[in-house]
Write a protein that holds these residues in place. Structure first.
Motif, PDB file in Angstrom:
ATOM      1  N   ARG A   5     -12.776  39.174  53.218  1.00 29.67           N
ATOM      2  CA  ARG A   5     -12.586  39.615  51.831  1.00 29.67           C
ATOM      3  C   ARG A   5     -12.768  38.457  50.846  1.00 29.67           C
ATOM      4  NH1 ARG A   5      -9.020  44.049  50.306  1.00 29.67           N
ATOM      5  NH2 ARG A   5      -8.285  43.916  52.463  1.00 29.67           N
ATOM      6  N   GLU A   9     -15.635  39.153  47.863  1.00 32.31           N
ATOM      7  CA  GLU A   9     -15.348  39.313  46.433  1.00 32.31           C
ATOM      8  C   GLU A   9     -16.266  38.461  45.545  1.00 32.31           C
ATOM      9  OE1 GLU A   9     -10.666  40.724  46.632  1.00 32.31           O
ATOM     10  OE2 GLU A   9     -11.150  38.585  46.427  1.00 32.31           O
ATOM     11  N   ILE A  12     -19.897  39.960  45.575  1.00 26.56           N
ATOM     12  CA  ILE A  12     -20.061  41.146  44.732  1.00 26.56           C
ATOM     13  C   ILE A  12     -20.052  40.760  43.265  1.00 26.56           C
ATOM     14  CG2 ILE A  12     -19.020  43.333  44.020  1.00 26.56           C
ATOM     15  CD1 ILE A  12     -18.057  43.718  46.868  1.00 26.56           C
ATOM     16  N   VAL A  21     -14.157  39.832  40.839  1.00 26.85           N
ATOM     17  CA  VAL A  21     -14.051  41.126  41.518  1.00 26.85           C
ATOM     18  C   VAL A  21     -12.876  41.075  42.478  1.00 26.85           C
ATOM     19  CG1 VAL A  21     -15.129  42.676  43.204  1.00 26.85           C
ATOM     20  CG2 VAL A  21     -16.486  41.749  41.339  1.00 26.85           C
ATOM     21  N   THR A  22     -12.083  42.132  42.471  1.00 29.56           N
ATOM     22  CA  THR A  22     -10.999  42.282  43.437  1.00 29.56           C
ATOM     23  C   THR A  22     -11.296  43.507  44.299  1.00 29.56           C
ATOM     24  OG1 THR A  22      -9.392  41.339  41.896  1.00 29.56           O
ATOM     25  CG2 THR A  22      -8.526  42.598  43.760  1.00 29.56           C
ATOM     26  N   VAL A  23     -11.274  43.317  45.609  1.00 24.15           N
ATOM     27  CA  VAL A  23     -11.518  44.399  46.556  1.00 24.15           C
ATOM     28  C   VAL A  23     -10.182  44.885  47.090  1.00 24.15           C
ATOM     29  CG1 VAL A  23     -12.595  45.066  48.742  1.00 24.15           C
ATOM     30  CG2 VAL A  23     -13.775  43.480  47.202  1.00 24.15           C
ATOM     31  N   THR A  24      -9.891  46.170  46.912  1.00 26.67           N
ATOM     32  CA  THR A  24      -8.650  46.757  47.416  1.00 26.67           C
ATOM     33  C   THR A  24      -8.982  47.995  48.244  1.00 26.67           C
ATOM     34  OG1 THR A  24      -8.351  48.107  45.431  1.00 26.67           O
ATOM     35  CG2 THR A  24      -7.325  45.921  45.445  1.00 26.67           C
ATOM     36  N   LEU A  26      -9.557  48.463  51.342  1.00 26.75           N
ATOM     37  CA  LEU A  26     -10.644  48.334  52.308  1.00 26.75           C
ATOM     38  C   LEU A  26     -10.216  48.946  53.637  1.00 26.75           C
ATOM     39  CD1 LEU A  26     -13.482  47.079  52.680  1.00 26.75           C
ATOM     40  CD2 LEU A  26     -12.349  45.019  53.514  1.00 26.75           C
ATOM     41  N   ALA A  40     -13.964  51.156  50.000  1.00 25.90           N
ATOM     42  CA  ALA A  40     -13.274  50.121  49.225  1.00 25.90           C
ATOM     43  C   ALA A  40     -13.227  50.520  47.763  1.00 25.90           C
ATOM     44  CB  ALA A  40     -13.975  48.771  49.377  1.00 25.90           C
ATOM     45  N   ASP A  41     -12.249  49.971  47.054  1.00 29.09           N
ATOM     46  CA  ASP A  41     -12.166  50.098  45.601  1.00 29.09           C
ATOM     47  C   ASP A  41     -12.425  48.729  44.999  1.00 29.09           C
ATOM     48  OD1 ASP A  41     -11.445  52.854  45.485  1.00 29.09           O
ATOM     49  OD2 ASP A  41      -9.416  52.315  46.104  1.00 29.09           O
ATOM     50  N   LEU A  42     -13.282  48.698  43.994  1.00 27.88           N
ATOM     51  CA  LEU A  42     -13.612  47.440  43.331  1.00 27.88           C
ATOM     52  C   LEU A  42     -13.020  47.420  41.929  1.00 27.88           C
ATOM     53  CD1 LEU A  42     -17.437  47.154  44.181  1.00 27.88           C
ATOM     54  CD2 LEU A  42     -15.480  46.418  45.567  1.00 27.88           C
ATOM     55  N   VAL A 107     -23.952  47.858  49.580  1.00 30.95           N
ATOM     56  CA  VAL A 107     -22.872  48.555  48.883  1.00 30.95           C
ATOM     57  C   VAL A 107     -23.479  49.733  48.133  1.00 30.95           C
ATOM     58  CG1 VAL A 107     -20.994  48.360  47.211  1.00 30.95           C
ATOM     59  CG2 VAL A 107     -21.646  46.367  48.608  1.00 30.95           C
TER      60      VAL A 107
END
Length: 342
Positions: A5, A9, A12, A21-24, A26, A40-42, A107
């Motif tokens: 991760r 980030e 991306i 960018v924060t990836v949550t 996942l 994933a949520d960006l 993506v």
């Protein structure tokens, strides 16, 4: 993917032209015997994509099938299909080198809905109803087949020499010979296909895995056509045969259009969108080809497990569908004995 991760980030962010960018959220999605899909949520700060985005990261599985495309090729296919008006998730960014996570990936936007074949054939409310869904799928397939060579973006696709049917027969026979497996019914099917092969006709982009289980629907209709890793130039009737083959009806054999609808509804929408009538007999030929092809793929999947390339129960069990496929081959060639194998 989760342990990368910290590298994902910033990559991306660079692709999106963002400040950060924060990836949550996942998580690995179910399915995907050939490839892996991660939801994933960006949270994108700054740049043209600022905001929250639900995406899917599609990456290589630990081992693969030789004829499947890599992620760069599949990304190109998604882009061409999206531009042609096919309902596919919008492709966003490609990482083809594997330097970020250890495997190549791309993506794409996340599509909502249900893809599981066993649910789609049982729930009449999904897809907007049986007739609407069969018609929507027919239209989508016709749009795919409107993509014709040459296309510079798809220069990695091999053009079949001579008849696409004969080309496919040669590939399946070569694999069986090389694998050293004794499968008399598959050899029977290949010989029948050889003797009944249609001549070379129009060549178009074929999805080559257009079936129930590889598209998504919600209550309102079709939301995405997925899994393009086998796409190729070929005879468009091969896609219709694959979709209608008994092996891809998930037990709902009376619904001849993928287990979800009537063949006539599917055909009618395809003909209306494409502007061309269908030859039912040729589609029937490609249903036999589809059954042989799936049997060969099932054997290849099992070989990935047995060879040690990827220890996976789903792969190991896939070969157990082959006897049922062999029965289908015998039944279909008996009912359509245009020329009996010698």
């Amino acid at each position: 993917m989760e342990d990368r991760r910290d590298r994902l980030e910033p990559w991306i962010a660079g692709q999106a032209g963002a400040d950060a960018v924060t990836v949550t959220g996942l998580r690995k999605l179910s399915g995907g015997a050939i490839q892996e899909n991660w939801s994933a949520d960006l949270e994108i700060a700054g740049g043209p994509h600022a905001g929250r985005h639900a995406v899917v990261i599609r990456t290589d599985a630990p081992s693969g099938v030789a004829v499947s495309h890599g992620r760069a090729q599949e990304f190109a296919l998604f882009k061409v299909a999206h531009e042609a008006g096919v309902t596919v998730p919008e492709p966003l960014w490609l990482e083809p080198t594997g330097t970020v996570t250890g495997r190549a990936f791309f993506v794409m936007r996340k599509a909502d809905g249900v893809a599981a074949g066993h649910r789609l054939v049982k729930d009449d409310t999904l897809g907007g109803g049986r007739v609407a869904l069969a018609e929507a799928l027919g239209r989508q397939l016709a749009r795919i087949h409107a993509i014709r060579p040459p296309r510079a973006e798809l220069d990695f696709l091999e053009m079949p020499e001579g008849s696409p049917a004969t080309y496919a027969i040669g590939r399946y026979r070569a694999w069986l010979d090389g694998a050293g497996v004794s499968k008399p019914v598959l050899e029977w099917g290949l010989r029948w296909l050889e003797l009944n092969a249609p001549p070379r006709g129009e060549v178009a982009l074929c999805h080559n895995d257009f079936r129930t289980g590889n598209y998504m629907v919600d209550a309102g209709g079709l939301t995405a056509v997925l899994d393009w890793e086998f796409a190729a130039w070929g005879d468009p009737m091969a896609d219709l045969g694959w979709f209608c083959a008994p092996c891809w009806r998930f037990g709902a054999r009376a619904r001849e259009a993928g287990g979800v609808g009537a063949r006539d509804d599917f055909y009618r929408a395809y003909e209306a969108e494409s502007g061309r009538p269908l030859d039912r007999a040729i589609v029937g030929y490609w249903e036999v080809m589809a059954t042989v092809r799936w049997a060969v793929i099932a054997l290849q999947q099992a070989d990935r497990h047995v060879s040690g390339g990827e220890t996976n129960l789903e792969l190991a069990l896939t070969a157990h569908v082959v006897p049922e496929l062999e029965l289908d081959i015998l039944d279909m060639t008996k009912r359509n004995p245009t020329r009996e194998p010698a």
